[in-house]
Design an enzyme around this catalytic site. Structure first.
Site, short mmCIF file in Angstrom:
data_model
loop_
_atom_site.label_atom_id
_atom_site.label_comp_id
_atom_site.label_asym_id
_atom_site.label_seq_id
_atom_site.Cartn_x
_atom_site.Cartn_y
_atom_site.Cartn_z
N LEU A 176 0.78 -1.19 0.00
CA LEU A 176 -0.13 0.12 0.04
C LEU A 176 0.89 1.33 -0.29
O LEU A 176 1.84 1.34 0.87
CB LEU A 176 -0.82 0.01 1.35
N LEU A 177 0.36 2.10 -0.58
CA LEU A 177 1.11 3.50 -0.83
C LEU A 177 0.07 4.32 -0.25
O LEU A 177 -1.20 4.49 -0.80
CB LEU A 177 1.59 3.81 -2.12
N ASN A 178 0.39 5.18 0.65
CA ASN A 178 -0.51 6.65 0.77
C ASN A 178 0.36 7.91 0.80
O ASN A 178 0.86 7.91 -0.42
CB ASN A 178 -1.42 6.57 2.11
N ASP A 179 0.36 8.94 1.65
CA ASP A 179 0.67 10.42 1.26
C ASP A 179 1.90 10.36 0.53
O ASP A 179 2.99 9.72 1.00
CB ASP A 179 0.78 10.99 2.63
N ARG A 214 0.81 15.36 13.98
CA ARG A 214 1.77 14.70 13.05
C ARG A 214 1.87 15.38 11.66
O ARG A 214 1.12 16.37 11.58
CB ARG A 214 1.25 13.36 12.82
N ASP A 215 2.76 14.93 10.81
CA ASP A 215 2.93 15.39 9.48
C ASP A 215 3.68 16.82 9.33
O ASP A 215 3.07 17.80 8.73
CB ASP A 215 1.42 15.60 8.69
C1 FRU Z 1 -2.96 10.97 6.15
C2 FRU Z 1 -2.13 10.05 7.17
C3 FRU Z 1 -1.19 11.20 8.07
C4 FRU Z 1 -0.31 10.28 8.66
C5 FRU Z 1 0.01 9.05 7.41
C6 FRU Z 1 0.15 7.81 7.95
O1 FRU Z 1 -3.22 10.00 5.10
O2 FRU Z 1 -3.04 9.52 8.44
O3 FRU Z 1 -1.80 11.80 8.89
O4 FRU Z 1 0.95 10.85 8.80
O5 FRU Z 1 -1.38 9.01 6.83
O6 FRU Z 1 0.37 6.73 7.07
#
Ligand code: FRU
Length: 483
Positions: free
Chosen positions: A39-42, A160-161
């Site tokens: 899986l890929l996200n941000d 976070r982030d």
């Molecule tokens: C957004 C998020 C971020 C977090 C990351 C975890 O999609 O929930 O807030 O850092 O994904 O994968």
């Protein structure tokens, strides 16, 4: 817990084991960034560093679900051809054991500094959050320096982030946050050396100002200058749907205002969604050597039927949008595909000048799985005009209602679902179709619709329809496979 080396080896094994399965998927993308497996996200740490573009991403190599994330890494010289690099970060230390979560990159004294969230959950599910620093001399290997920011008392551990930038010889960091009153907020921090950070306060959100009571959590903030304004992009959670707005599980959008670096205040206007489609979240930007503000977003939304995507059977899930350039036009953020994407065009354009009335038609040579389409000089005299792609997605402009609508056949239950917005007039459409992903730029980027869609694998048709006289000029290109 595994060591960094063990994690890397395991991820490599996973990529090798499933390579063929991923490659055999007819929904595998041709020119969108996707994970080699899992899986890929941000998008994370997007930066042009020593001339090379680096895009890191939230990666779970071991399953098509969320969990203790890695930072995967792609690099590119031209925003078109991407190389999958060694894993940048693995969750091997106590302060990140449940994931090296999202963050950003900045150049400092020739090195690449990345800031990310160390996510920690204890046996009771209680969360801890550490904003961490890692430094690289070559842009590939990172030396972890550990946490540099502890959680300020104003917030819960949903903190976070970090996104870091330099302004007036100082460094600033925005962090996505939830106040102890459970309101979404963006926290502002400041530093002189990127190591010692001071919490300045709540930049926006919480219990006051334009964004008071605006959901329970803001994720992935990004503050940057566009022309003479400061734009804040973030992804709020907890908004109720309101007419055509806020239809997805969570949103992604922006406010425009003025940031004062000397006292850390930010006066801004109303929240606007960045995209009108089904799948767009956690966008992140960077500025490149041409002074362009470039953006990538994750082409999905957390908790939005993620486990129903058919690609899961092929051991991969999700992708990035194409890279886009941001422009500020009449107080609105426009998004346009970066011009480098013209390099994807294979061969010459097929062109048509069409005038249609009360009909549905297919145009000679206009079909395909990985295709770019430009419709210009559009005139819709009355009624509606539409475009159907692979029998599974349909864009309709209604002159009657002044709306533009994207419908798709849901990948969950097959029922047609829609997203829409108001549009005064339609004059151009720019579409990027890539097997199972669709990006539509309306009127030079005034609105965009981003979505996954799953046409029957042998359905490469593109059909046009109109209720009254409609006219347009069309260009179509086949696009090259780069992934
Ligand atoms: C957004 C998020 C971020 C977090 C990351 C975890 O999609 O929930 O807030 O850092 O994904 O994968």
């Amino acid at each position: 817990m595994l060591s960094d080396d063990q994690f890397r080896r395991k991820a490599f094994e996973e990529v090798t084991k499933h390579k063929e399965l991923v490659e055999q998927d007819s929904y595998r993308l041709h020119y969108h960034i996707m994970p080699p497996v899992g899986l890929l996200n941000d998008p994370n740490g997007f930066i042009q560093w020593n001339g090379t573009y680096h895009l890191f991403y939230q990666w779970m190599p071991f399953k098509t679900g969320h969990g203790a994330k890695f930072w995967g890494h792609y690099s590119s010289e031209d925003l078109v051809n991407w190389k999958h690099e060694e894993v940048a970060l693995t969750p091997s230390e106590w302060y990140e054991k449940n994931g090296c979560y999202s963050g950003s990159a900045i150049e400092h004294e020739g090195n690449m500094y990345v800031f990310y969230t160390g996510n920690v959950k204890d046996d009771n599910g209680d969360r801890e959050s550490y904003q961490c620093l890692a430094i690289s001399e070559d842009g590939i290997q990172f030396e972890k320096k550990g946490p540099v920011v502890e959680l300020p008392t104003e917030y819960t551990a949903h903190f976070r982030d970090p996104k870091v930038w330099k302004q007036d010889e100082r460094y600033f960091m925005v962090v996505g946050a939830q106040t102890t009153e459970l309101k979404g907020a963006v926290a502002l921090l400041r530093s002189n050396d990127l190591v010692d950070w001071t919490h300045v306060g709540i930049l926006t959100g919480g219990g006051s100002g334009e964004l008071k009571n605006f959901g329970y959590m803001f994720e992935c903030p990004d503050l940057f200058r566009l022309d003479d304004k400061e734009v804040l992009i973030f992804s709020p959670q907890g908004l109720e749907a309101e007419g055509m707005k806020y239809q997805n599980v969570y949103q992604a959008g922006y406010v425009i205002g003025t940031f004062n670096p000397s006292n850390g205040t930010y006066d801004h206007g109303e929240f606007e969604e960045l995209d009108r489609g089904f799948d767009f979240y956690a966008p992140q930007t960077t500025e490149d050597h041409l002074g362009r503000r470039l953006l990538f977003a994750w082409m999905s939304v957390p908790d939005q039927d993620e486990q129903d995507h058919p690609t899961i059977g092929h051991q991969w899930l999700h992708n990035m949008t194409i890279p886009r350039e941001l422009k500020l036009i009449d107080g609105k953020v426009f998004q346009v595909p970066v011009q480098e994407l013209k390099d994807l065009r294979a061969g010459i354009a097929i062109e048509h000048e069409v005038e249609m009335q009360h009909e549905s038609l297919q145009l000679e040579g206009v079909s395909g799985k990985a295709v770019e389409l430009i419709l210009e000089n559009i005139v819709v005299s009355d009624g509606w005009f539409d475009l159907t792609i692979g029998g599974a997605a349909r864009v309709t402009y209604s002159k009657k209602q002044n709306t533009i609508t994207l419908e798709r056949q849901s990948y969950v239950d097959g029922v047609v679902e829609k997203r829409q917005c108001y549009l005064e007039n339609l004059h151009s459409l720019h579409l990027f179709i890539d097997t199972s992903s669709l990006e539509i730029f309306v009127n030079g980027g005034e609105e965009t619709f981003t979505a996954r869609f799953y046409p029957a694998p042998n359905n490469e048709t593109i059909r046009f329809g109109a209720s009254k006289m409609s006219r347009f000029k069309l260009k179509k290109w086949e696009l090259t496979k780069v992934f």
